[in-house]
Enzyme design. Structure first.
Site, short mmCIF file in Angstrom:
data_model
loop_
_atom_site.label_atom_id
_atom_site.label_comp_id
_atom_site.label_asym_id
_atom_site.label_seq_id
_atom_site.Cartn_x
_atom_site.Cartn_y
_atom_site.Cartn_z
N ASP A 5 1.03 -1.32 0.11
CA ASP A 5 0.03 0.10 0.14
C ASP A 5 0.75 1.19 -0.03
O ASP A 5 1.34 1.23 1.02
CB ASP A 5 -0.78 0.07 1.11
N HIS A 6 1.33 1.93 -1.05
CA HIS A 6 2.14 3.20 -1.49
C HIS A 6 1.44 4.32 -0.57
O HIS A 6 2.32 5.54 0.14
CB HIS A 6 2.02 3.62 -2.94
N ARG A 7 0.50 4.15 0.27
CA ARG A 7 0.37 4.85 1.68
C ARG A 7 0.19 4.91 2.50
O ARG A 7 1.18 5.65 3.19
CB ARG A 7 -1.52 5.10 1.87
N ALA A 8 1.43 3.95 2.22
CA ALA A 8 1.78 3.49 4.12
C ALA A 8 3.17 2.83 3.88
O ALA A 8 4.28 3.59 4.37
CB ALA A 8 1.36 2.20 4.73
N THR A 9 3.85 2.82 2.08
CA THR A 9 5.15 2.80 2.39
C THR A 9 5.38 3.07 0.68
O THR A 9 4.36 3.79 0.06
CB THR A 9 5.42 1.28 2.42
#
Length: 106
Positions: free
Chosen positions: A80-84
Site C-alpha cells: 500500500d503506497h499510502r504507507a510505504t
C-alpha cells in the site's frame, strides 16, 4: 527478558490480552506447494503489504561468468503506497533475499 518470556507463554497458551493482539500488517504467503510459480497478492484492509513466494524452479543463470543452473524462487511484494514506498519495499526484498541465501543468519 521476564516480560518477553511471559508474553511468549501467554501467546502459546492462547491467553493474550486484547491490547496485545492486533490485525496483521504484513502477510507472507507461499503457494509454491500448490505448484504456483509466481504470486501476485492482494492486500486486505488493515494490512500494509503482502509478500508472496512461488515454487522453487531450476533456471539457467550466470555463475562466475559461466552458464549454470540454479534453483530459484520468485518473491513478490504488493504494498500500500499510502504507507510505504518503492525504496523501502526494495530494501525489504533485498533483506529477505540476503537472509534466504544465508539461512544461518536467520
Amino acid at each position: 527478558m521476564g516480560t518477553l518470556k511471559d508474553l511468549v507463554v501467554r501467546a502459546r497458551t492462547g491467553r493474550l490480552r486484547g491490547s496485545e493482539v492486533s490485525e496483521a500488517t504484513i502477510t507472507v504467503t507461499n503457494l509454491g506447494d500448490q505448484g504456483v510459480e509466481t504470486v501476485f497478492g492482494l492486500i486486505h484492509p488493515s494490512q500494509v503489504a503482502l509478500v508472496g513466494f512461488g515454487r522453487v524452479v531450476d533456471r539457467p543463470c550466470a555463475v562466475d561468468g559461466l552458464l549454470g543452473v540454479r534453483s530459484v524462487v520468485t518473491a513478490t511484494l504488493s504494498a500500500d503506497h499510502r504507507a510505504t514506498d518503492g525504496a523501502v519495499d526494495a530494501r525489504y526484498l533485498t533483506a529477505v533475499t540476503r537472509l534466504l541465501q544465508n539461512p544461518e543468519h536467520l
